[in-house]
Design a protein around this motif. Structure first.
Motif, PDB file in Angstrom:
ATOM      1  N   LYS A 101       6.711  -2.408  -5.066  1.00 51.88           N
ATOM      2  CA  LYS A 101       7.929  -1.668  -5.370  1.00 51.88           C
ATOM      3  C   LYS A 101       7.686  -0.858  -6.635  1.00 51.88           C
ATOM      4  O   LYS A 101       7.396  -1.409  -7.696  1.00 51.88           O
ATOM      5  N   ALA A 102       7.783   0.454  -6.488  1.00 50.66           N
ATOM      6  CA  ALA A 102       7.607   1.367  -7.622  1.00 50.66           C
ATOM      7  C   ALA A 102       8.870   2.210  -7.749  1.00 50.66           C
ATOM      8  O   ALA A 102       9.219   2.961  -6.828  1.00 50.66           O
ATOM      9  N   LEU A 103       9.561   2.086  -8.864  1.00 44.68           N
ATOM     10  CA  LEU A 103      10.805   2.808  -9.099  1.00 44.68           C
ATOM     11  C   LEU A 103      10.651   3.742 -10.290  1.00 44.68           C
ATOM     12  O   LEU A 103       9.934   3.435 -11.244  1.00 44.68           O
ATOM     13  N   GLY A 104      11.315   4.855 -10.221  1.00 45.56           N
ATOM     14  CA  GLY A 104      11.260   5.802 -11.333  1.00 45.56           C
ATOM     15  C   GLY A 104      12.283   6.903 -11.118  1.00 45.56           C
ATOM     16  O   GLY A 104      13.104   6.865 -10.204  1.00 45.56           O
ATOM     17  N   TYR A 105      12.227   7.914 -11.989  1.00 44.42           N
ATOM     18  CA  TYR A 105      13.126   9.058 -11.898  1.00 44.42           C
ATOM     19  C   TYR A 105      12.371  10.251 -11.321  1.00 44.42           C
ATOM     20  O   TYR A 105      11.224  10.493 -11.661  1.00 44.42           O
ATOM     21  N   THR A 106      13.028  10.979 -10.427  1.00 40.83           N
ATOM     22  CA  THR A 106      12.473  12.145  -9.715  1.00 40.83           C
ATOM     23  C   THR A 106      11.193  11.799  -8.971  1.00 40.83           C
ATOM     24  O   THR A 106      10.337  12.640  -8.755  1.00 40.83           O
ATOM     25  N   THR A 132       6.299  -0.450   0.613  1.00 42.07           N
ATOM     26  CA  THR A 132       6.855  -1.794   0.438  1.00 42.07           C
ATOM     27  C   THR A 132       5.950  -2.872   1.015  1.00 42.07           C
ATOM     28  O   THR A 132       5.612  -3.847   0.349  1.00 42.07           O
ATOM     29  N   HIS A 133       5.558  -2.729   2.263  1.00 46.13           N
ATOM     30  CA  HIS A 133       4.747  -3.754   2.931  1.00 46.13           C
ATOM     31  C   HIS A 133       3.427  -3.153   3.400  1.00 46.13           C
ATOM     32  O   HIS A 133       3.402  -2.065   3.988  1.00 46.13           O
ATOM     33  N   ASN A 134       2.343  -3.863   3.144  1.00 45.09           N
ATOM     34  CA  ASN A 134       1.020  -3.433   3.579  1.00 45.09           C
ATOM     35  C   ASN A 134       0.242  -4.663   4.024  1.00 45.09           C
ATOM     36  O   ASN A 134       0.029  -5.588   3.241  1.00 45.09           O
ATOM     37  N   THR A 152       4.486   0.020   5.954  1.00 46.11           N
ATOM     38  CA  THR A 152       5.777   0.692   6.099  1.00 46.11           C
ATOM     39  C   THR A 152       5.670   2.126   5.610  1.00 46.11           C
ATOM     40  O   THR A 152       4.716   2.514   4.939  1.00 46.11           O
ATOM     41  N   GLY A 153       6.667   2.926   5.954  1.00 45.56           N
ATOM     42  CA  GLY A 153       6.643   4.341   5.625  1.00 45.56           C
ATOM     43  C   GLY A 153       6.885   4.614   4.146  1.00 45.56           C
ATOM     44  O   GLY A 153       7.401   3.775   3.403  1.00 45.56           O
ATOM     45  N   GLY A 212       9.787   7.656   5.781  1.00 51.67           N
ATOM     46  CA  GLY A 212       9.122   8.188   6.957  1.00 51.67           C
ATOM     47  C   GLY A 212       8.603   7.067   7.847  1.00 51.67           C
ATOM     48  O   GLY A 212       8.782   5.884   7.555  1.00 51.67           O
ATOM     49  N   PRO A 213       7.958   7.416   8.951  1.00 51.19           N
ATOM     50  CA  PRO A 213       7.464   6.396   9.879  1.00 51.19           C
ATOM     51  C   PRO A 213       6.343   5.565   9.272  1.00 51.19           C
ATOM     52  O   PRO A 213       5.557   6.049   8.455  1.00 51.19           O
ATOM     53  N   GLY A 214       6.278   4.305   9.681  1.00 53.68           N
ATOM     54  CA  GLY A 214       5.187   3.451   9.249  1.00 53.68           C
ATOM     55  C   GLY A 214       3.911   3.737  10.033  1.00 53.68           C
ATOM     56  O   GLY A 214       3.900   4.549  10.966  1.00 53.68           O
ATOM     57  N   LEU A 215       2.845   3.049   9.662  1.00 54.83           N
ATOM     58  CA  LEU A 215       1.536   3.277  10.279  1.00 54.83           C
ATOM     59  C   LEU A 215       0.916   1.958  10.706  1.00 54.83           C
ATOM     60  O   LEU A 215       1.121   0.925  10.068  1.00 54.83           O
ATOM     61  N   TRP A 216       0.163   1.985  11.795  1.00 52.68           N
ATOM     62  CA  TRP A 216      -0.711   0.871  12.138  1.00 52.68           C
ATOM     63  C   TRP A 216      -1.899   1.419  12.910  1.00 52.68           C
ATOM     64  O   TRP A 216      -1.802   2.425  13.609  1.00 52.68           O
ATOM     65  N   ASN A 217      -3.044   0.774  12.740  1.00 51.11           N
ATOM     66  CA  ASN A 217      -4.269   1.296  13.320  1.00 51.11           C
ATOM     67  C   ASN A 217      -5.299   0.181  13.467  1.00 51.11           C
ATOM     68  O   ASN A 217      -5.270  -0.807  12.732  1.00 51.11           O
ATOM     69  N   VAL A 218      -6.209   0.349  14.435  1.00 55.06           N
ATOM     70  CA  VAL A 218      -7.296  -0.597  14.669  1.00 55.06           C
ATOM     71  C   VAL A 218      -8.603   0.170  14.739  1.00 55.06           C
ATOM     72  O   VAL A 218      -8.730   1.127  15.509  1.00 55.06           O
ATOM     73  N   ASP A 219      -9.562  -0.223  13.920  1.00 55.01           N
ATOM     74  CA  ASP A 219     -10.923   0.310  13.972  1.00 55.01           C
ATOM     75  C   ASP A 219     -11.862  -0.795  14.431  1.00 55.01           C
ATOM     76  O   ASP A 219     -11.755  -1.938  13.966  1.00 55.01           O
ATOM     77  N   VAL A 220     -12.776  -0.474  15.340  1.00 53.94           N
ATOM     78  CA  VAL A 220     -13.681  -1.471  15.915  1.00 53.94           C
ATOM     79  C   VAL A 220     -15.119  -0.960  15.822  1.00 53.94           C
ATOM     80  O   VAL A 220     -15.376   0.240  15.993  1.00 53.94           O
TER      81      VAL A 220
END
Length: 226
Positions: free
Chosen positions: A13-18, A52-54, A91-92, A156-164
């Motif tokens: 969680k990173a909060l700040g101004y602008t 938020t979540h990774n 998450t996005g 925005g939309p979250g991401l998920w990916n698989v590399d093999v």
């Protein structure tokens, strides 16, 4: 049993101004200037790079040689295989909605994100009906008042990916071996939309996703180790 794996989770969680107190605007680290200097606290919200979540996981598996591979040729074909991969999900990132001369009103935050998104032909991430434009003064080009919306109330939309990766070692001599490897990025050829979208309500294409990460790519290599 020949399996090595690792899993990591990060909450942030990173909060700040602008969008970032010490961020460089020309590098995309902030959202812009203060809209209302008489109510600076309204500009406080998630920073531009806040995730938020990774979650990420990686594994390496040494495939055992099949029981029927008792001859030298069979061991070369069916032995020495290795499968590895990386799975990640997050998450996005925050997005800022604006309009000509300021920010719009957010009427319905519960329906601000389009639940029908995303897929082929369905790239409308933001629901325009959940927002309302604030009238603009023609003489100044600024909104008549500050829009009733936080600096970055949506994501925005979250991401998920698989590399093999699939690899195999072939023994050539006592001191030499042939290493074969195939790396497959985005193994499932999953479309990964990211937060590049039109965020200005006054422009055509508002709320539509206009970017995606690379599709499946395969790289094959061979080398002799000695």
């Amino acid at each position: 049993k020949g399996l090595l794996f690792n899993m990591n989770y990060t909450w942030g969680k990173a909060l700040g101004y602008t969008g970032g107190d010490v961020g460089q605007g020309f590098n995309g680290d902030t959202y812009g200037g203060i809209e209302d200097f008489w109510a600076v606290k309204i500009e406080r919200g998630p920073n531009a790079g806040d995730i938020t979540h990774n979650v990420s996981a990686n594994w390496v598996y040494e495939v055992p040689t099949l029981s029927f591979a008792d001859s030298g040729l069979a061991r070369q074909l069916f032995g020495g295989w290795q499968v590895s991969g990386i799975w990640r999900s997050q998450t996005g990132s925050p997005i800022q909605i604006n309009q000509t001369g300021g920010r719009p009103d957010l009427l319905d935050i519960g329906n601000a994100l389009n639940k029908e998104c995303c897929g082929y032909g369905k790239i409308q991430w933001l629901n325009p009906a959940a927002f309302k434009l604030v009238p603009v003064i023609s003489a100044s080009g600024r909104a008549q008042r500050r829009g009733e919306m936080n600096v970055a109330a949506l994501r925005g939309p979250g991401l998920w990916n698989v590399d093999v990766s699939l690899g195999k070692n072939i023994t050539l001599t006592e001191k030499r071996k042939l290493e074969l490897k195939a790396d497959m990025s985005n193994f499932l050829n999953h479309t990964e939309y990211y937060s590049a979208m039109g965020t200005n309500m006054s422009s055509v294409g508002f709320g539509k996703l206009n970017g995606a990460r690379s599709p499946r790519t395969i790289q094959v290599q061979a080398r002799i180790a000695f």
